[in-house]
Scaffold this active site. Sequence first.
Site, mmCIF file in Angstrom:
data_model
loop_
_atom_site.group_PDB
_atom_site.id
_atom_site.type_symbol
_atom_site.label_atom_id
_atom_site.label_comp_id
_atom_site.label_asym_id
_atom_site.label_seq_id
_atom_site.Cartn_x
_atom_site.Cartn_y
_atom_site.Cartn_z
ATOM 1 N N SER A 147 -9.706 1.769 2.805
ATOM 2 C CA SER A 147 -8.820 2.511 1.935
ATOM 3 C C SER A 147 -7.771 1.652 1.224
ATOM 4 C CB SER A 147 -8.103 3.593 2.736
ATOM 5 O OG SER A 147 -7.275 2.993 3.715
ATOM 6 N N SER A 191 -9.966 -0.498 7.029
ATOM 7 C CA SER A 191 -9.348 -0.298 5.713
ATOM 8 C C SER A 191 -8.671 -1.520 5.109
ATOM 9 C CB SER A 191 -8.345 0.854 5.777
ATOM 10 O OG SER A 191 -9.006 2.078 5.674
ATOM 11 N N LYS A 220 0.856 -1.196 0.000
ATOM 12 C CA LYS A 220 0.000 0.000 0.000
ATOM 13 C C LYS A 220 0.887 1.240 0.000
ATOM 14 C CE LYS A 220 -3.976 1.932 2.552
ATOM 15 N NZ LYS A 220 -4.838 1.764 3.735
#
Lengths: 470, 473
Positions: free
Chosen positions: B137, B161, B62
């Site tokens: 996210s 997330s 990420k």
Amino acid sequence: MQYETVIGLEVHVHLKTKTKAFCGCSTEFGQDPNSQTCPVCLGLPGSLPVLNKRALELTIKTALALDCKVNNYLKFDRKNYYYPDLPKNYQISQYDMPISSNGFIILSSGKKIKIRRAHLEEDAGKLIHETDSSLVDYNRSGMPLLEIVSEPDINSPDEAYEYLTNLKLILQYIGVSDCDMEKGTLRCDANISLRKMGDKELGVKTELKNMNSFKAVKEALQFEINRQAEALNNGERIIQDTRLWDGQKEITVSMRSKEEAHDYRYFPEPDLVPFSIEQNFIDQIKKEIPELPQARASRFIKDLQLSEYDANVIIQDKALADYFEECAKLYKNAKNISNWLLGAVSSEINSRKASIQELKLKPEDLVGLIEEVDKATVSNLAAKEILTLMIDSGKSASAIISEKGLAQVSDEGELGRLADEAIKENSKSVEDYKAGKENALMFLVGQVMKKSKGKANPKVVGEILRGKLK
Amino acid sequence: MNLHELTAHQIIKDKVNPRELRKALEERISAVDKRVKAVLRLCPDKGEVGKGVLSGVPIAIKDNICIKDHLTTCASHILDGFKPPYDATVITKLRNAGANLLCSTNMDEFAFGSSTENSFYGPTHNPWDLERVPGGSSGGSAAAVASDQATMALGSDTGGSIRQPASFCGVVGLKPTYGRVSRYGLIAFGSSLDQIGPLTKDVEDSALLLNVIAGYDPNDSTSVDTPVPDYTKSLIKDVKGLKIGIPKEYFIEGIDKEVKDAVWAAINLLKKLGADYKEISLPHTEYAVPTYYIVATSEASSNLARFDGVQYGLRSKAAKKEISDLIDMYFASREAGFGKEAKRRIMLGTYALSSGYYEAYYLRALKVRTLIKRDFDEAFKSVDCIITPTSPTGAFKIGEKTEDPLSMYLSDIFTISTNLAGIPGISIPCGFMKNNLPVGLQILAKPFAEEALFKVAYTYEQNTEWHKQKPKL
């Protein structure tokens, strides 16, 4: 109108740790800009602080030396404000639960100045302004700072000065900080307000910043007293603001008003988990605290029979006081040592711009010199010259005396001959003496001393001259 | 089976050639990412094969986890050009385990969102339905794993997330206990809530990856110094006597019936396999969302203060006459650098911490947080784990909730409490809706009881086929 001055001081000192408060970077002063930085003290995204244990120890040590209560729960908060020298745009500090509180410092008058709190925080970097730009040096960013806040117990610039002097001395004694205002390892802000004599309520205060010496603190406070008194006398209201001391113009200038003051939006620092400090840890630090300056002065007066004045002067310099103690172990008359240290030795220190440790003068050698004077091997006057030679060479007094043949002459035959010469050459003085002018004899003694190149024992010379002129 | 479809444990077992593997994944990315848009940039492949338990396994990272000398932006314009001079601790651990850093994945800017629509680089698309969001996210990481563009991935979870996008994309997502994995090098959103965790194709890979990244880190004071067990040892097909808690507050109105049915079917399967369940209560659940949005935005407002254009990242290039001083530069850079949601959260957090409001908002939120934590402590006295849906719905349409932040916030309603309480949670696939969208099952356990999660998740997974389904791309 008579006003009472109310002053509170906020002192920031750099703690003498090898590494910064929340990372492993060196704290050394005067290095190349930004050479002592890492992701943590640069506040880079993703970096996290880790508390330096030594910084905590020094904080607790200070708190104990200032008779503060040490809270056994350690919690940090974030103080949020934007400034380019603050890389995270928040400072790790302590807000509602400072590590220590409720201490005091005693002034020579016996008055206690209470310390509200002392807490640990990190320093910011330094801005260097150029003509059309500014540069940032983050070497100082993250250095451990101790903020020591007094209660508004101080009532004059002189008291403020003494508070600061005593505070600095304590911090130096316990070895937590250099307290060097020039290097910025000690900084002081002052809050000051006036109120009518007898009033209970505090007046409107102003905050003074940018004083770079204790003297400047005193001057800025005095200026502010006059400024506020004049304003009050003219029926004006004092505006609560932050003011900068301009040392050149010797005035304070308003920087920002209360309305422009920051809202720091303090909240608990989530990156540092609060933890309990074990009593054991505190007790261990307590054992490291040496005798503090005031206790030391009392002991010098009581045990070593120094005058109050001498004792208080000697303790102002910890190294000198340590040196004094070393000497006192070797020699009984401490008062005599103190005279030498505060007299001839201090002159040498001043003229050579060195500290007592830097002089090549071992305590046993100074004592050796004093003993030569006691034995009348050398005169006081000659001894001072010998001291200079000792410091130059690092040799002992006896070595220099024998090398240079400086031993005092007490031999009556030799001195009698010189006395005869002096009598012969100074008939006027002889007459004066015989006419009852005692001073004339001193002149003749001086002449004999001169002839002996300072080696004659003046006491013996005096007796010989008296005998001859009877 | 194609190389890009393999799990890490298959790769390790079959000793797949790492060079061919990397090549296969890069080809897969070239083939499908034009449509999925999960990958922001490839990590340079130095051709070296590291030794270790994840030797040669391609992993997606990420974009909020710092990789040394590699652009790391949190999918934000304000971090333009930012190449960290250091590796996050998890990256160091991955390198030491021999993993192959494959790519950075898309995300909601600074992890602010539940759909990966709030990215400066544009939204990621759900591999099961390209019209829909992958969740967020960590939507890029979840979509990359779901579409076989990465063998496994790291995400971060502040309020769901990892788990919510895992649920939307039909993969396994684990949020470890707060303090289990070092946050050093994770660009902070809500420091007291953030945890890095694995997004994987199955439960075994999740355990493998947690084995590598877990552990105390002297660089992170909030990481906890407790031993890391071998999590693969909890991959046991056995739930006999397991006590499951079903919180009544989680089966509320507004929850999609298909989601509810899938979750109940899963619970009944576990019962059939020997587990027992009972209804429990987590009475402060309704306060979780407001509490979370005060705590998280407050911390975020302070964490994001450092993005000011001074040292790194975007400095506004607005005309000199518009920028006459430092304050102008701050304003212009932050105005240009942050997206809408970031600005919204900075303002919310700044407000909540402001003098005069702090007690009413932040301080009160901290107190409620304690109550929420106590709810779980109380519950775990009588149950071994808690099962809930991961999200009340399946993946929603791109654009469907962007104009309604509150309804977006509610898609994390079942995951947020976990972060407030600091406990671990896992989302695993538990079925599909009629429109072929995956449904996620959330399992929660006590702090540092990841082993319990793996055991339940593995047992369920090995008795079902959901995790073997692939989206058609």
